[in-house]
Write a protein that holds these residues in place. Structure first.
Motif, mmCIF file in Angstrom:
data_model
loop_
_atom_site.group_PDB
_atom_site.id
_atom_site.type_symbol
_atom_site.label_atom_id
_atom_site.label_comp_id
_atom_site.label_asym_id
_atom_site.label_seq_id
_atom_site.Cartn_x
_atom_site.Cartn_y
_atom_site.Cartn_z
ATOM 1 N N LEU A 1 14.088 -6.485 4.978
ATOM 2 C CA LEU A 1 14.388 -5.144 5.468
ATOM 3 C C LEU A 1 15.752 -5.068 6.150
ATOM 4 O O LEU A 1 16.361 -3.999 6.188
ATOM 5 C CB LEU A 1 13.292 -4.658 6.425
ATOM 6 N N GLY A 2 16.210 -6.180 6.710
ATOM 7 C CA GLY A 2 17.525 -6.202 7.342
ATOM 8 C C GLY A 2 17.576 -5.433 8.650
ATOM 9 O O GLY A 2 16.581 -4.877 9.114
ATOM 10 N N SER B 1 0.806 -1.222 0.000
ATOM 11 C CA SER B 1 0.000 0.000 0.000
ATOM 12 C C SER B 1 0.838 1.271 0.000
ATOM 13 O O SER B 1 0.479 2.256 -0.650
ATOM 14 C CB SER B 1 -0.924 0.002 1.217
ATOM 15 N N VAL B 2 1.980 1.266 0.715
ATOM 16 C CA VAL B 2 2.705 2.496 0.997
ATOM 17 C C VAL B 2 3.970 2.657 0.155
ATOM 18 O O VAL B 2 4.283 3.760 -0.308
ATOM 19 C CB VAL B 2 3.064 2.578 2.502
ATOM 20 N N ALA B 3 4.726 1.580 -0.030
ATOM 21 C CA ALA B 3 6.031 1.695 -0.693
ATOM 22 C C ALA B 3 5.904 2.259 -2.101
ATOM 23 O O ALA B 3 4.966 1.940 -2.837
ATOM 24 C CB ALA B 3 6.713 0.328 -0.735
ATOM 25 N N TYR C 1 16.246 5.425 4.101
ATOM 26 C CA TYR C 1 15.162 4.456 4.236
ATOM 27 C C TYR C 1 13.805 5.108 3.981
ATOM 28 O O TYR C 1 13.579 6.266 4.353
ATOM 29 C CB TYR C 1 15.153 3.845 5.636
ATOM 30 N N GLU C 2 12.926 4.344 3.367
ATOM 31 C CA GLU C 2 11.527 4.742 3.231
ATOM 32 C C GLU C 2 10.737 4.017 4.313
ATOM 33 O O GLU C 2 10.614 2.783 4.302
ATOM 34 C CB GLU C 2 10.990 4.361 1.846
ATOM 35 N N VAL C 3 10.219 4.763 5.275
ATOM 36 C CA VAL C 3 9.443 4.167 6.369
ATOM 37 C C VAL C 3 8.030 3.888 5.870
ATOM 38 O O VAL C 3 7.343 4.800 5.398
ATOM 39 C CB VAL C 3 9.407 5.098 7.598
ATOM 40 N N ILE C 4 7.606 2.633 5.983
ATOM 41 C CA ILE C 4 6.285 2.262 5.454
ATOM 42 C C ILE C 4 5.252 2.028 6.538
ATOM 43 O O ILE C 4 4.049 2.057 6.259
ATOM 44 C CB ILE C 4 6.382 1.001 4.567
ATOM 45 N N LEU D 1 13.549 -0.164 2.735
ATOM 46 C CA LEU D 1 12.303 0.055 3.468
ATOM 47 C C LEU D 1 12.530 -0.167 4.959
ATOM 48 O O LEU D 1 13.445 -0.886 5.361
ATOM 49 C CB LEU D 1 11.217 -0.892 2.961
ATOM 50 N N ALA D 2 11.657 0.444 5.772
ATOM 51 C CA ALA D 2 11.805 0.333 7.222
ATOM 52 C C ALA D 2 10.450 0.399 7.907
ATOM 53 O O ALA D 2 9.481 0.951 7.371
ATOM 54 C CB ALA D 2 12.710 1.448 7.755
#
Length: 479
Positions: free
Chosen positions: A197-198, A161-163, A230-233, A176-177
């Motif tokens: 995500l690691g 939905s968000v990424a 990072y893109e926080v989702i 991503l995070a």
């Protein structure tokens, strides 16, 4: 042509005989433990000793009744009121019977035609959940195999939905995070790692002095993640944390998620069932704003394992998570088809878990869930009062739920006190009369109980504390 062996294996008369014997064994087990005719919750044996026992058992000839009875006697008794350890409920009998029915029918439920009754019932059960949460008519959801899988599915839905990138089809092209409390259940960390995500993508926000996620640090954590590429989702709220039994501030988390336009997921595996409690629903204020919520039935709703509801604020989010083609299952893959559950769940073959919930609702109504949660949370407060009145012990914090963390105290440093409490926990396990567990909170060791049996009472709490004092006084443990 079937063989004599196959005919015997599927004999309805043999099933009736062995089934009646099993029901009698389970009935006696229930009577023995709830009626407290037995002293022990567990007959402890080491893993190697237990394996050797069953290795020898397998070499011998046993009846089915003897096999079942032996398993029963060598298993932990969750129906014993002195079982106050892990978050597994003593199954209410009608749900156990529903699970037997499910096991015999073995309807896979990937597609509607493989499980018509259970599929329709699942929709009814989901409606009960979404209504209790406070979602509107656009909400939806499904049942899945456990809180770990539910939380993973919710985070995959968040990513979808968000990424900015289509990870499902194109793979990772961006880091991503997710934001989560440092006290959150380890399955959130595991889910994030499964998603690739690691370490850097699992942003653990510190808790405050009350063990709630420190919402004042969310902005800093979010900005640090962005600055590191990072893109926080998503942000995840615990309701409650498994270790402490403390709820995060869901209203504050919802507000933060809305400001940042990210997904808000609530891990209510343990405490989400409080949406059915008129007395304790306030602990979940803000849950109705979550994009997704996970609630375990086998924890605080007394169903047999493993049964979890994953609820979504928006129906469409339940369909897009695993969008892919499977034309051998569906003729019209573009239709929503709420009744073909493999379109929406991680599982392809899915058990008839809806009837575990519905059998309870059919027999007792949703009031059962209110009574169950409310009784157990009340007992948490009762035990806390007893602990506080005894100068030998100290609480980690006032409980919000049926999870309590406490320890024997003394004039030693924290590490030495921790070692003493670890010895006490080990001796309790080997003794077997009570079953409790333990946890670390901010690096400090505590004894931990989860009151899961509505027949546990003050006398059991006092007996446990007396037992702990006796262990301390009659051993080499010095406080």
């Amino acid at each position: 042509m079937s063989t004599p062996l196959l005919k015997r294996a599927y004999s309805d008369e043999l099933f009736k005989q062995e089934g009646n014997e099993l029901i009698q064994l389970l009935s006696d087990h229930l009577s023995s433990h709830i009626g407290e005719k037995t002293d022990k919750v567990i007959e402890w044996s080491t893993p190697n000793d237990e394996y050797e026992f069953w290795e020898q058992f397998a070499k011998e000839k046993h009846s089915t009744k003897n096999l079942f009875e032996t398993i029963l006697n060598r298993s932990i008794a969750t129906h014993n009121p002195k079982y106050i350890g892990h978050q597994i409920s003593p199954t209410v009998p009608v749900s156990g019977l529903a699970t037997l029915l499910s096991a015999m029918l073995n309807n896979g439920m990937a597609v509607y035609e493989m499980g018509a009754a259970a599929t329709a019932i699942e929709k009814l059960v989901v409606n009960e959940f979404t209504k209790a949460i406070g979602y509107n008519d656009n909400a939806d959801g499904f049942l899945t195999s456990g809180g770990t899988l539910a939380n993973l599915t919710a985070l995959i839905a968040a990513r979808k939905s968000v990424a900015k990138d289509d990870v499902w089809n194109d793979g990772h092209t961006n880091k991503l995070a997710v934001l989560v409390s440092e006290e959150a259940h380890y399955c959130i960390d595991r889910a994030a790692r499964i998603m690739g995500l690691g370490d850097g993508g699992i942003i653990k926000v510190p808790v405050n002095e009350n063990f709630k996620i420190n919402t004042s640090q969310l902005e800093t954590a979010y900005n640090n993640a962005k600055n590191n590429g990072y893109e926080v989702i998503a942000v995840v709220g615990s309701a409650p944390s498994t270790s402490s039994g403390v709820h995060d501030d869901l209203e504050a988390l919802a507000e933060f998620a809305q400001q940042k336009n990210i997904w808000f997921h609530v891990d209510g595996a343990h405490g989400g069932a409080a949406v059915f409690s008129s007395k304790y629903k306030y602990l979940l204020n803000g849950i109705e704003q979550a994009d997704s919520v996970a609630i375990d039935g086998h924890k605080m709703m007394a169903t047999s394992s493993i049964t979890t509801a994953l609820l979504f604020k928006r129906s469409n989010d339940t369909y897009t998570t695993f969008s892919q083609k499977a034309h051998y299952l569906w003729d019209k893959n573009d239709d929503l088809e709420w009744y073909n559950l493999a379109k929406r769940t991680f599982e392809c073959t899915k058990s008839m878990m809806s009837i575990r919930f519905f059998s309870i609702i059919n027999a007792y109504g949703t009031q059962f869930f209110d009574d169950y949660v409310t009784t157990l949370y009340d007992l948490g407060k009762t035990f806390a009062d007893i602990i506080e009145s005894n100068e030998e012990f100290e609480l980690a914090m006032q409980p919000e739920t049926n999870i309590l963390c406490f320890r024997v105290k003394g004039d030693l440093d924290s590490e030495e006190i921790g070692n003493i409490n670890q010895q006490i926990r080990r001796q309790l396990l080997e003794d077997g009369e009570f079953y409790i567990v333990s946890t670390y909170l901010k690096g400090v060791f505590y004894l931990r109980v989860t009151i899961m049996n509505v027949f546990t009472n003050e006398s059991h709490f006092k007996a446990l504390l007396n037992k702990i004092i006796s262990i301390k006084n009659n051993s080499s443990i010095n406080v």
